[in-house]
Design a protein around this motif. Structure first.
Motif, mmCIF file in Angstrom:
data_model
loop_
_atom_site.group_PDB
_atom_site.id
_atom_site.type_symbol
_atom_site.label_atom_id
_atom_site.label_comp_id
_atom_site.label_asym_id
_atom_site.label_seq_id
_atom_site.Cartn_x
_atom_site.Cartn_y
_atom_site.Cartn_z
ATOM 1 N N THR A 141 1.521 17.123 -15.456
ATOM 2 C CA THR A 141 2.889 16.682 -15.640
ATOM 3 C C THR A 141 3.651 17.725 -16.451
ATOM 4 O O THR A 141 3.113 18.284 -17.394
ATOM 5 N N LEU A 146 1.233 9.767 -24.037
ATOM 6 C CA LEU A 146 -0.222 9.919 -24.054
ATOM 7 C C LEU A 146 -0.850 9.049 -25.137
ATOM 8 O O LEU A 146 -2.039 8.762 -25.084
ATOM 9 N N THR A 154 -3.884 18.481 -23.440
ATOM 10 C CA THR A 154 -4.727 17.573 -22.665
ATOM 11 C C THR A 154 -5.313 16.497 -23.574
ATOM 12 O O THR A 154 -5.800 16.792 -24.665
ATOM 13 N N ASP A 176 -7.567 12.682 -22.861
ATOM 14 C CA ASP A 176 -8.139 11.703 -21.927
ATOM 15 C C ASP A 176 -8.010 12.141 -20.467
ATOM 16 O O ASP A 176 -7.736 11.332 -19.576
ATOM 17 N N LYS A 223 -5.699 13.783 -19.080
ATOM 18 C CA LYS A 223 -4.306 13.940 -18.634
ATOM 19 C C LYS A 223 -3.738 15.184 -19.290
ATOM 20 O O LYS A 223 -3.837 15.351 -20.501
ATOM 21 N N THR A 224 -3.133 16.053 -18.492
ATOM 22 C CA THR A 224 -2.595 17.306 -18.997
ATOM 23 C C THR A 224 -1.097 17.347 -18.781
ATOM 24 O O THR A 224 -0.596 16.982 -17.721
#
Length: 68
Positions: free
Chosen positions: A2, A22, A59, A61, A63-64
């Motif tokens: 994202t 996040l 980043t 979990d 998710k970046t």
């Protein structure tokens, strides 16, 4: 990945985690950063006030997000 657009020169790591959804709170961000769970540009970062600029990636979990 994202992309997160910022209008300022930089954003601090804890603020970015909240801004990018996040984490759910600043307290959660503080704990997750302190425990080394957050990667900045692929390396563990424990500095809550780390200044992030365009091109940096964060980043958590799996998710970046990338700052643009």
């Amino acid at each position: 990945m994202t992309e997160i657009k910022i209008e300022t020169e930089f954003i601090k790591l804890d603020a970015l985690l909240k801004f990018a959804n996040l984490v759910s709170s600043g307290g959660e961000a503080k704990i997750r950063i302190a425990e080394g769970e957050v990667l900045v540009n692929g390396e563990s970062c424990t500095m809550r006030g780390k200044k992030l600029r365009s091109g940096d990636t964060v980043t958590l979990d799996g998710k970046t997000v990338q700052i643009v």
